[in-house]
Every structure is written in C-alpha cells, then in structure tokens.
Design a protein around this motif. Structure first.
Motif, mmCIF file in Angstrom:
data_model
loop_
_atom_site.group_PDB
_atom_site.id
_atom_site.type_symbol
_atom_site.label_atom_id
_atom_site.label_comp_id
_atom_site.label_asym_id
_atom_site.label_seq_id
_atom_site.Cartn_x
_atom_site.Cartn_y
_atom_site.Cartn_z
ATOM 1 N N ARG A 73 3.580 -6.139 -0.705
ATOM 2 C CA ARG A 73 4.513 -6.973 0.068
ATOM 3 C C ARG A 73 5.922 -6.935 -0.513
ATOM 4 N NH1 ARG A 73 0.085 -11.684 0.206
ATOM 5 N NH2 ARG A 73 -1.206 -10.887 1.930
ATOM 6 N N ALA B 93 7.486 -4.389 -1.773
ATOM 7 C CA ALA B 93 8.169 -3.165 -1.349
ATOM 8 C C ALA B 93 8.789 -3.311 0.034
ATOM 9 C CB ALA B 93 7.186 -1.992 -1.362
ATOM 10 N N GLU B 94 8.264 -4.238 0.841
ATOM 11 C CA GLU B 94 8.752 -4.401 2.214
ATOM 12 C C GLU B 94 9.650 -5.629 2.381
ATOM 13 O OE1 GLU B 94 5.190 -4.719 4.412
ATOM 14 O OE2 GLU B 94 4.523 -2.650 4.028
#
Length: 398
Positions: free
Chosen positions: A31, A33-34
C-alpha cells in the motif's frame, strides 16, 4: 540550570520518545508504494523482513556511555568493517545505571531494496512489531506476506525471538508450533490465547492503523525504531550528539562546582575576617607613627601636606600666627569676639559692618594657608552683622 539542561537532553533519548498517536500513518509495503505523500505525514511501513533478527541486551550503565558503541563492541562479529548487516537499537529501559532492550539486525541489501521500491520518506519496522498491541505486548504475532511468515515472540513489548519462515518451509500454523516449542525450551511459555496470525492482504488499513497506534502508545521504544538507512544515520548522529553533550555537561558542572567552592571560601573568609579588615588601617597607622587615630587616612593626609609645605598645621601657635597675619588686612571696624581652637577645625566669631569686610578677611585667611568656610551670618540690631568662619587646613574646606 544544569539540571534543566540535563532533563532536556534525557527527554530526547529514543527510550523516552513521545507517543506519536494521531501523527503517524501505517502502511503495508504494497500500500505504501501506491499511496501519495501527504504534507506533514510521518509514514511507518510494516515490512516483512526475511533477514531480520533480534538479540536482547542488558548493560550496567546509563546515559553517560554511548550505547551504539557498546552494541557494536558486543556484536562486532556482525557489525565489523565490511559487514552486510545494519543495526537498529530498541531501548526499552534506560536509567542512571542500567540500559536494556534489543539489538535488531537486518541485511543492508534487503533494506536498500525496500528503499529503492518505496522511497526514503518512511520509517521501516518489522511488520509483527506494529501488531503487538493485539496481544497486549506479550505473546506471538505472525505476519504472512509475500510467500513468507514472519513470527515475533515478545514479552512486555520486548522482543525475545524473531524468525521468518518461507511458505515452502512451513505454513503459519506450523510456524506457531515451532515458536511455542522454542519458547518452552528457553524457559518461557506462549499461551494459545496470546497467538495472533495476520495476513497482509486481509488486514484492513483501519485495523493496521488502530493496532499500530496502540503499539506506539504502549511502547515508545518501538515508536523510535527505524530500520531505514536514513533512520540508522540519524540514530548514529543522535548518539554522537549525546556523547558530546554529556561530556560538555560534565566539564561545565566541574567548572561550576569549582567556582562555587571558591566563592564559598571567599565568603567565609570575609565573614570571619571583616573585623580585622575594619581595624587594619588604624593598626597600621599606630604601628607606623606611634600614635592613635580614629581617622588614619585623614591624619596621614594632614601629615603629608605639612611635610610637603601645602597648608598650615592646625597647632595652636600656627593658628594664632595665621589668624594674626590675616587680621592685619581686615578693616578697623571689624571685631573678633571668640576663637575656638581645635586640631581638626578652628572657629572664629566676630562682628563686621558689611559683607565685603567679611569677604576681605576670608580671602586673607585663605592666602595664609587656611581653607575657610563661612558659617552663620546674622544682622545685629542697630547696624552691622555677626559672623562665624570655620578654618581647616588648606584643601579641606567643605
């Protein structure tokens, strides 16, 4: 002041880090990374470290000794030159004469790999640490993510054992049995109700946030932990700062104690010798000139003037001679009614017809070496005035 400065330094030590409730956002690696970075947000990433290990430590010293140096010496086989492991210290207790906690180690390569993927704006902690509040800090937490199960056994939020099991090695339930067996062999016990298994794909952001905040609030030592390279560098700088600060504080304290002792010594000397200081001038005058004087400085000044020829001595003969010489220039209408002789001061009383006559006599006395001060001047019924003049040695008129 020194105490306030010392307390301020102590409050900055990681073992006493403040709670970050409401200021930290918890993420899984996937999560993070996004997720876009929000202004002012402190990010904590729960990482399933495969290479991490925790070793409890206890030292018989407090804040005055550099903890990082002591840990590097204790684990020099792991942290020596060229070692591939990075160290992070979790300090659970630090007092005046004791320090305890756990030294965490992880592969530098694994940390750098996560930083390349997730950036360097987040603090990295082993994922099971964030969920310890679900067991009240005592028990076993297993975090499954990315083909492995990371297991952490802790007591009172202090790690006792961390191990990562690959899915090919064993399932999460089998990892639980292995960890409980290890705890039993080490003299501990993990109750079945204190075992929790979490799947990174199944845990909701709200559940992770709630558990992470509760863990940080219950254990400031975990809140201060950071496996990232930037966190390790900050910890090293902080440790260096405290070592230098305490050295400077010791030097300032020693200097302050010395100055205080010297001041007290001078104070005691002044208190017990003030009578000697007060009587010293009179004693010196008596020893040097063989006579007593209540005003030795004045007496010495008078003698010096007499020797140097400045002014007249107020001896009786000298006063009569000086007054007689000055009286010759006085008008015939002036009368001298009284002369009161004194060693320090002589007083003349007389009568004159006008103030100019008094001024003439005053000037004549001044020329004969006296310092003259005009006293009372009163009108006399029927004409004229009564006056008084105060005579002292030359240069002493008030």
């Amino acid at each position: 002041m020194l105490k306030d400065f010392r307390d301020k330094l102590n409050s900055m030590i990681p073992a006493e880090a403040p709670s970050f409730h409401g200021k930290v956002k918890f993420y899984t690696a996937a999560r993070l990374a996004e997720a876009p970075l929000s202004p002012g947000e402190r990010r904590v990433c729960c990482v399933p470290f495969r290479t991490a290990a925790a070793y409890p430590f206890s030292f018989p010293f407090g804040r005055k000794v550099g903890l990082r140096g002591a840990l590097e010496l204790k684990f020099r086989a792991l942290t020596g030159a060229g070692a591939a492991l990075s160290m992070a210290a979790q300090v659970t207790e630090r007092g005046a004469s004791s320090t305890r906690g756990a030294a965490w180690f992880a592969s530098r390569a694994e940390i750098e790999d996560y930083e390349k993927r997730l950036g360097d704006k987040a603090a990295f902690i082993p994922a099971p640490l964030a969920m310890l509040s679900e067991t009240d800090g005592c028990g076993l937490v297993v975090w499954r993510e990315g083909g492995c199960s990371c297991a952490l056994w802790a007591e009172d939020y202090e790690p006792r054992l961390y191990r990562c099991f690959s899915d090919g090695e064993c399932a999460p339930d089998e990892a639980v049995r292995w960890m409980r067996g290890y705890a039993q062999s080490a003299g501990g016990e993990i109750a079945a109700e204190n075992v929790r298994i979490f799947d990174a794909d199944g845990i909701s952001p709200a559940e992770l946030q709630r558990a992470g905040e509760a863990t940080f609030a219950a254990s400031p030592s975990i809140a201060a932990l950071d496996f990232s390279n930037s966190g390790a560098s900050a910890a090293e700088r902080r440790e260096s700062f405290f070592a230098s600060a305490f050295s400077a504080l010791r030097a300032v304290t020693a200097a302050g104690v010395f100055c205080l002792a010297l001041s007290l010594l001078l104070l005691v000397q002044n208190v017990f010798m003030k009578d000697s200081f007060a009587s010293a001038p009179s004693e010196i005058y008596s020893l040097a000139l063989g006579e007593e004087s209540r005003a030795p400085l004045t007496s010495v000044t008078r003698r010096l003037r007499a020797v140097s020829g400045g002014g007249v001595q107020l001896s009786f003969d000298g006063v009569l001679a000086g007054v007689a010489a000055a009286w010759k220039s006085a008008p015939d209408t002036m009368r001298l009614d009284a002369l009161r002789y004194g060693i320090e001061r002589t007083e003349l009383e007389g009568r004159a017809q006008k103030t100019d006559d008094i001024q003439t006599l005053r000037e004549a006395l001044s020329k004969n070496g006296f310092s003259v001060r005009l006293g009372d001047v009163q009108q006399i019924p029927g004409g004229g005035m009564r006056f008084s003049l105060h005579l002292t040695e030359g240069g002493r008129a008030k």
